[in-house]
Design a protein around this motif. Structure first.
Motif, PDB file in Angstrom:
ATOM      1  N   CYS A 198      42.233  51.306  37.352  1.00  0.00           N
ATOM      2  CA  CYS A 198      43.550  51.158  37.971  1.00  0.00           C
ATOM      3  C   CYS A 198      43.386  50.596  39.385  1.00  0.00           C
ATOM      4  CB  CYS A 198      44.269  52.493  38.012  1.00  0.00           C
ATOM      5  SG  CYS A 198      44.510  53.238  36.377  1.00  0.00           S
ATOM      6  N   SER A 199      44.322  49.755  39.775  1.00  0.00           N
ATOM      7  CA  SER A 199      44.164  48.985  41.007  1.00  0.00           C
ATOM      8  C   SER A 199      44.122  49.845  42.256  1.00  0.00           C
ATOM      9  CB  SER A 199      45.304  47.972  41.131  1.00  0.00           C
ATOM     10  OG  SER A 199      46.549  48.643  41.300  1.00  0.00           O
ATOM     11  N   PHE A 200      44.732  51.018  42.219  1.00  0.00           N
ATOM     12  CA  PHE A 200      44.846  51.859  43.408  1.00  0.00           C
ATOM     13  C   PHE A 200      43.687  52.836  43.562  1.00  0.00           C
ATOM     14  CE2 PHE A 200      47.176  53.567  39.827  1.00  0.00           C
ATOM     15  CZ  PHE A 200      46.644  54.827  39.687  1.00  0.00           C
ATOM     16  N   ARG A 215      51.081  46.131  36.370  1.00  0.00           N
ATOM     17  CA  ARG A 215      50.716  45.623  37.690  1.00  0.00           C
ATOM     18  C   ARG A 215      49.624  46.484  38.325  1.00  0.00           C
ATOM     19  NH1 ARG A 215      55.548  45.978  39.983  1.00  0.00           N
ATOM     20  NH2 ARG A 215      56.218  44.134  38.846  1.00  0.00           N
ATOM     21  N   LEU A 216      49.611  47.749  37.952  1.00  0.00           N
ATOM     22  CA  LEU A 216      48.589  48.671  38.461  1.00  0.00           C
ATOM     23  C   LEU A 216      47.333  48.701  37.588  1.00  0.00           C
ATOM     24  CD1 LEU A 216      50.960  51.641  39.333  1.00  0.00           C
ATOM     25  CD2 LEU A 216      49.910  50.045  40.948  1.00  0.00           C
ATOM     26  N   VAL A 244      56.000  51.726  43.766  1.00  0.00           N
ATOM     27  CA  VAL A 244      55.627  50.444  43.173  1.00  0.00           C
ATOM     28  C   VAL A 244      56.788  49.469  43.335  1.00  0.00           C
ATOM     29  CG1 VAL A 244      54.965  49.253  41.045  1.00  0.00           C
ATOM     30  CG2 VAL A 244      54.126  51.569  41.496  1.00  0.00           C
ATOM     31  N   PRO A 281      45.412  51.563  50.762  1.00  0.00           N
ATOM     32  CA  PRO A 281      44.436  50.669  50.122  1.00  0.00           C
ATOM     33  C   PRO A 281      43.006  50.953  50.587  1.00  0.00           C
ATOM     34  CG  PRO A 281      45.537  49.510  51.889  1.00  0.00           C
ATOM     35  CD  PRO A 281      46.165  50.879  51.833  1.00  0.00           C
ATOM     36  N   SER A 312      38.799  50.452  46.659  1.00  0.00           N
ATOM     37  CA  SER A 312      39.780  50.244  45.592  1.00  0.00           C
ATOM     38  C   SER A 312      39.944  48.760  45.275  1.00  0.00           C
ATOM     39  CB  SER A 312      41.133  50.815  46.004  1.00  0.00           C
ATOM     40  OG  SER A 312      41.720  50.029  47.036  1.00  0.00           O
ATOM     41  N   ASP A 361      42.759  47.367  44.924  1.00  0.00           N
ATOM     42  CA  ASP A 361      43.881  46.905  45.745  1.00  0.00           C
ATOM     43  C   ASP A 361      43.396  46.334  47.072  1.00  0.00           C
ATOM     44  OD1 ASP A 361      46.021  47.296  44.086  1.00  0.00           O
ATOM     45  OD2 ASP A 361      46.556  49.265  44.879  1.00  0.00           O
ATOM     46  N   TYR A 362      42.439  47.013  47.711  1.00  0.00           N
ATOM     47  CA  TYR A 362      41.928  46.498  48.982  1.00  0.00           C
ATOM     48  C   TYR A 362      41.332  45.104  48.774  1.00  0.00           C
ATOM     49  CZ  TYR A 362      39.387  45.771  53.249  1.00  0.00           C
ATOM     50  OH  TYR A 362      38.943  45.200  54.423  1.00  0.00           O
ATOM     51  N   ARG A 405      41.833  42.974  46.449  1.00  0.00           N
ATOM     52  CA  ARG A 405      42.840  41.988  46.070  1.00  0.00           C
ATOM     53  C   ARG A 405      43.556  41.454  47.312  1.00  0.00           C
ATOM     54  NH1 ARG A 405      46.525  44.359  41.614  1.00  0.00           N
ATOM     55  NH2 ARG A 405      44.527  44.247  40.528  1.00  0.00           N
ATOM     56  N   LEU A 406      43.734  42.327  48.293  1.00  0.00           N
ATOM     57  CA  LEU A 406      44.418  41.920  49.523  1.00  0.00           C
ATOM     58  C   LEU A 406      43.511  41.155  50.474  1.00  0.00           C
ATOM     59  CD1 LEU A 406      46.410  45.214  50.222  1.00  0.00           C
ATOM     60  CD2 LEU A 406      47.416  42.966  49.791  1.00  0.00           C
TER      61      LEU A 406
END
Length: 430
Positions: free
Chosen positions: A215-217, A313-314, A346, A376, A380, A382-383, A385-386
């Motif tokens: 999971c992205s988070f 999305r997650l 979300v 983030p 993770s 998410d980090y 990806r950003l």
């Protein structure tokens, strides 16, 4: 070698930390101590948080032991490595109090796993361990040259020498942990238990480690990633030891407590209650019934988003519909006294839909939280990806992003979080 292992006296004032502030057994230090003793080393675990010691008192106890190596964790137990306090003020204050009295100083935890250079600089320690720490700590005690040990970082002049990627422990055959009777007697907290007041000591155990999902988070790229299941006989030996010490409640710290019929059937015969965190979509009704019969009194179920698009999305890889998830939660509540559906904020989730869904579940006795923002963490997806791979400013970047994105925070956060430089300004981290 004498090795001291330290859980420092945690202080969460003005932190974004939204985990539980109560003391929990430092499992990673317990595993490391067991492996060290098996190799012939002498160990001392100082849990300043559980024992109510300040940094000076904890440092004094370590100094009196006369260790050749002192290990300090940068997160309050393996349970919270994925949501650790970003600031390093607490372990740094302990290390400052210890000074040169602890031999070689080693930091373990999520900070050094993702960003070894800044962690070395902020803590002023000799080494950091990257990834799961118990086997690496044991190897450090035996090593003629620490540079030969994989998965650590140390200073080499003005540079940071990294000996390899974050490490993953075998885990499956780690020995049954034994804790001092006084610690268990003092451990009155029953983590995430709400249906009844504690009727005896609590404790934490680990049946599995890691998660088969990405999971992205979830901050698990650098530790506790691959799913492993602990040998059932060893796990039950540890549980029986805790019950013999008077523990009446256990919390499984597993990232995802998956259906495991032999374990649940064994727990049916034991007089102990327990809590778990899991994904409700992975449980069939008959296994949920067995979970309740085995003594489960608390389920924390990650739902995260109420739309299939949001869950996609997650990267949750969830095949169940939102209605399916609700029905499974309601079924679980028939045999488990407290069931919680975790929601996160979300983009795209309709506020009215969330409110109506929460009301429906509450009407069936299932608690669903007000969606909370995500931090983030550098470990993770998410980090990354950003901003890509974590660099020396990763924690500061994630922290500023989090503070700037939200006007309100989790109900658990009692004070407005401060920027990371302010949190760490009180010690010599900066």
């Amino acid at each position: 070698m004498r090795v001291a292992l330290v859980n420092p006296p945690w202080d969460y004032r003005n932190s974004i930390y939204f985990g539980c502030p109560e003391p929990h057994l430092p499992l990673e230090l317990g595993y490391a101590a067991a492996l060290l003793r098996a190799a012939g080393h002498e160990t001392l675990i100082v849990d300043a948080h559980l024992e109510g010691l300040d940094a000076e008192a904890a440092a004094g106890r370590v100094a009196a032991f006369g260790p050749g190596m002192t290990v300090v964790t940068t997160a309050p137990s393996y349970l919270f490595w994925r949501c650790a306090p970003p600031e390093l003020r607490v372990p740094r204050l302990f290390l400052d109090a210890l000074g040169a009295r602890g031999g070689r100083t080693v930091a373990v935890g999520p900070h050094g796993s993702a960003t070894p250079g800044p962690t070395l600089a902020k803590l002023g320690c000799d080494l950091v361990v990257r990834g799961e720490c118990e086997e690496v700590v044991a190897r450090l005690a035996d090593a003629e040259s620490v540079k030969d040990v994989p998965g650590i970082a140390l200073r080499a002049g003005a540079e940071t020498l990294v000996t390899g990627p974050p490490q993953s422990a075998r885990f499956t055959d780690l020995p049954a942990l034994r804790w001092p009777d006084a610690w268990i007697a003092r451990h009155r907290h029953h983590h995430h238990r709400f249906e009844a007041a504690p009727d005896g000591p609590g404790a934490e155990v680990e049946a599995s480690r890691g998660c088969p999902y990405t999971c992205s988070f979830c901050a698990k790229i650098d530790f506790r990633d691959a799913y492993r299941r602990r040998d059932l006989g060893i796990l039950l030996d540890e549980i029986d030891g805790l019950i013999a010490q008077g523990a009446t409640y256990l919390y499984f710290i597993d990232e995802i407590f998956l259906p495991q019929k032999p374990l649940l059937e064994a727990l049916v015969a034991r007089d102990v209650r327990f809590g778990i965190q899991t994904r409700i979509d992975l449980w069939k009704p008959d296994m949920l019934d067995l979970l309740g019969a085995a003594g489960c009194v608390s389920i924390e179920a990650g739902i995260e988003s109420l739309t299939e698009e949001g869950r996609a999305r997650l990267d949750k890889k969830c095949r169940a519909t939102t209605d399916d998830l609700a029905e499974r939660l309601i079924h679980a509540r028939r045999s488990v006294p407290f069931v919680q559906a975790n929601l996160i904020a979300v983009a795209g989730d309709d506020a009215d839909l969330v409110a109506a869904w929460r009301d429906r579940l509450r009407g069936e006795g299932v608690w669903a939280n007000d969606p909370v923002p995500l931090y983030p963490y550098p470990s993770s997806p998410d980090y990354r990806r950003l901003w890509g791979e974590p660099d020396d400013a990763a924690w500061e970047r994630a922290h500023a992003h989090y503070l700037g994105q939200f006007e309100r925070f989790s109900d658990i956060q009692e004070e407005r979080p401060l920027p990371l430089p302010e949190l760490e300004a009180a010690c010599t981290c900066r």
